[in-house]
Design an enzyme around this catalytic site. Structure first.
Site, PDB file in Angstrom:
ATOM      1  N   LYS A 196       5.708 -13.967   4.058  1.00  0.00           N
ATOM      2  CA  LYS A 196       5.778 -14.959   2.972  1.00  0.00           C
ATOM      3  C   LYS A 196       7.216 -14.951   2.452  1.00  0.00           C
ATOM      4  O   LYS A 196       7.486 -14.772   1.265  1.00  0.00           O
ATOM      5  CB  LYS A 196       4.765 -14.569   1.880  1.00  0.00           C
ATOM      6  CG  LYS A 196       4.550 -15.597   0.805  1.00  0.00           C
ATOM      7  CD  LYS A 196       3.813 -16.826   1.272  1.00  0.00           C
ATOM      8  CE  LYS A 196       3.727 -17.852   0.156  1.00  0.00           C
ATOM      9  NZ  LYS A 196       3.238 -19.160   0.592  1.00  0.00           N
ATOM     10  N   ASP A 235      -9.850  -8.839   8.459  1.00  0.00           N
ATOM     11  CA  ASP A 235     -11.237  -9.101   8.043  1.00  0.00           C
ATOM     12  C   ASP A 235     -11.596 -10.561   8.319  1.00  0.00           C
ATOM     13  O   ASP A 235     -12.722 -10.870   8.694  1.00  0.00           O
ATOM     14  CB  ASP A 235     -11.439  -8.797   6.551  1.00  0.00           C
ATOM     15  CG  ASP A 235     -11.848  -7.345   6.308  1.00  0.00           C
ATOM     16  OD1 ASP A 235     -11.426  -6.480   7.110  1.00  0.00           O
ATOM     17  OD2 ASP A 235     -12.573  -7.068   5.342  1.00  0.00           O
ATOM     18  N   TYR A 261       0.828  -1.208   0.000  1.00  0.00           N
ATOM     19  CA  TYR A 261       0.000   0.000   0.000  1.00  0.00           C
ATOM     20  C   TYR A 261       0.862   1.256   0.000  1.00  0.00           C
ATOM     21  O   TYR A 261       0.433   2.315   0.448  1.00  0.00           O
ATOM     22  CB  TYR A 261      -0.940   0.021   1.220  1.00  0.00           C
ATOM     23  CG  TYR A 261      -2.037  -1.022   1.190  1.00  0.00           C
ATOM     24  CD1 TYR A 261      -2.212  -1.862   0.093  1.00  0.00           C
ATOM     25  CD2 TYR A 261      -2.914  -1.161   2.256  1.00  0.00           C
ATOM     26  CE1 TYR A 261      -3.216  -2.816   0.078  1.00  0.00           C
ATOM     27  CE2 TYR A 261      -3.929  -2.111   2.244  1.00  0.00           C
ATOM     28  CZ  TYR A 261      -4.066  -2.942   1.150  1.00  0.00           C
ATOM     29  OH  TYR A 261      -5.068  -3.882   1.137  1.00  0.00           O
ATOM     30  N   ASP A 298      -0.084 -17.967   4.411  1.00  0.00           N
ATOM     31  CA  ASP A 298      -1.102 -18.963   4.045  1.00  0.00           C
ATOM     32  C   ASP A 298      -1.399 -19.890   5.227  1.00  0.00           C
ATOM     33  O   ASP A 298      -2.561 -20.224   5.498  1.00  0.00           O
ATOM     34  CB  ASP A 298      -0.690 -19.753   2.788  1.00  0.00           C
ATOM     35  CG  ASP A 298       0.788 -20.091   2.749  1.00  0.00           C
ATOM     36  OD1 ASP A 298       1.538 -19.629   3.633  1.00  0.00           O
ATOM     37  OD2 ASP A 298       1.214 -20.829   1.844  1.00  0.00           O
ATOM     38  N   ASP A 352      -4.371  -6.390   6.486  1.00  0.00           N
ATOM     39  CA  ASP A 352      -5.702  -5.974   6.042  1.00  0.00           C
ATOM     40  C   ASP A 352      -6.586  -7.205   5.841  1.00  0.00           C
ATOM     41  O   ASP A 352      -7.718  -7.285   6.332  1.00  0.00           O
ATOM     42  CB  ASP A 352      -5.552  -5.192   4.723  1.00  0.00           C
ATOM     43  CG  ASP A 352      -6.805  -4.423   4.362  1.00  0.00           C
ATOM     44  OD1 ASP A 352      -7.724  -4.362   5.187  1.00  0.00           O
ATOM     45  OD2 ASP A 352      -6.859  -3.884   3.241  1.00  0.00           O
TER      46      ASP A 352
END
Ligand code: ATP
Length: 331
Positions: free
Chosen positions: A167, A228, A121, A200, A224
């Site tokens: 990751k 959620d 971002y 993951d 982010d």
């Protein structure tokens, strides 16, 4: 006296903000509110999603309360601008289950700490001759700063374990730096357990065994998405608050967006916004008032008489806020 910048925004933003101000004004606090514009409605009116007056006000006040904005592709993001201009580098998203609220897991209490200023971002995205590309920015300084913040939060809140999510097997350089910073900071906190997980695997554990988590620290996009997912575990987006913290300023907002599908109906769940107010009061060191509001909200949720439709009730946003306000006197 506290000076609070208030940015209602778009969609359900003004509705949940009205709920927050109704409750705050009934509390024993010396607080003055300074309304400011941002978002899509602001763009339609002034030709900008975030006027400089709004940024100035947010910089000068003791804290900012933010409702929600509708992001329109091609427009400058008001919230990303505020996070950058105020250097709000840490985004805190507690995931907690509450009695009375149907949740996938009834006993969750963990904290997601998301790096807020860089990663994917960073705002460096451009078209190329055959598509588009976005730059993923990870600096040693920002990685260290967010990891220090996460360990401090763990220490202050009595958590025992901090988990870094990344990751690094694929994004070897960017997430390699992030993981390295995490373990360097971990050495300064020998009393806390430090572990790292691929994003993951973390996403899978969040569904299968979320009780294993206490504090998660991660980069912008992963944070982010995972927060959620966390909201989904504890009753949906209407339930989860967040804080954006910097060294000089702080902004508090629900995790949900402007929810255009229910906007204007007065049915948005005010819980996430009210819990964001609780976080703001704690940040301002108003522990007694914060805990009073939290208990009044918990009582409302537990009794289950006056709840919004997403929680199985038929009350309006304002009615639920007034119920919380009524319970304030019980404490
Ligand atoms: P935006 O583009 O502003 O992010 P969105 O609709 O894509 O908006 P959210 O606003 O986060 O994303 O909403 C996603 C879903 O969750 C919507 O279906 C919405 O109805 C529901 N939702 C979000 N917030 C609330 C709330 N406070 N109360 C009830 N339902 C909510």
């Amino acid at each position: 006296m506290y000076r609070i910048c208030v940015i209602p925004g778009d969609g359900i933003g003004p509705e949940v903000m009205e709920a927050a101000l109704t409750v705050l004004k009934a509390m024993d606090l010396d607080m003055e509110f300074y309304p400011a514009l941002a978002g899509n409605a602001c763009f339609q009116k002034l030709g900008t999603t975030i006027p400089s007056q709004t940024v100035d006000l947010a910089l000068q006040t003791d804290a900012t309360l933010f409702g929600a904005i509708t992001s329109v592709p091609g427009q400058r993001s008001a919230i990303l601008t505020l996070r950058k201009e105020l250097d709000l580098y840490a985004n805190l998203r507690p995931v907690k289950s509450y009695p009375g609220i149907e949740a996938l897991y009834p006993d969750l209490d963990f904290l997601i700490v998301r790096e807020n200023t860089e990663g994917l971002y960073a705002g460096q995205e451009e078209y190329t001759p055959d598509g588009a590309q976005a730059l993923r920015v990870v600096t040693r300084k920002a990685s260290r700063r967010i990891c220090e913040f996460a360990f401090r939060q763990a220490q202050n809140k009595g958590f025992k374990r901090v988990t870094a999510v990344h990751k690094a097997n694929v994004l070897m350089k960017t997430d390699g730096i992030f993981r390295e910073a995490f373990y360097q900071v971990a050495e300064e906190y020998p009393e806390l357990e430090a572990e790292d997980l691929y994003v993951d695997a973390a996403a899978m554990f969040l569904v299968k065994n979320p009780q294993r988590f206490q504090v998660l620290v991660t980069t912008n996009l992963f944070g982010d998405i995972l927060s959620d997912e966390g909201a989904g575990l504890v009753g949906g987006l209407g339930m989860v608050p967040s804080a954006n913290i910097g060294d000089k300023n702080a902004l508090f907002e629900p995790v949900h967006g402007s929810a255009p599908d229910i906007a204007g109906q007065g049915v948005a769940n005010p819980t996430a916004m009210l819990l964001s107010v609780v976080m703001m009061l704690r940040h301002l060191k108003e522990e007694d008032e914060a805990s009073k509001l939290e208990k009044a909200l918990l009582m409302t949720l537990k009794e289950g008489r006056v709840l919004t439709p997403d929680l199985g009730g038929d009350a309006s946003t304002l009615k639920m806020a007034q119920e919380v306000q009524g319970h304030l006197e019980s404490w």
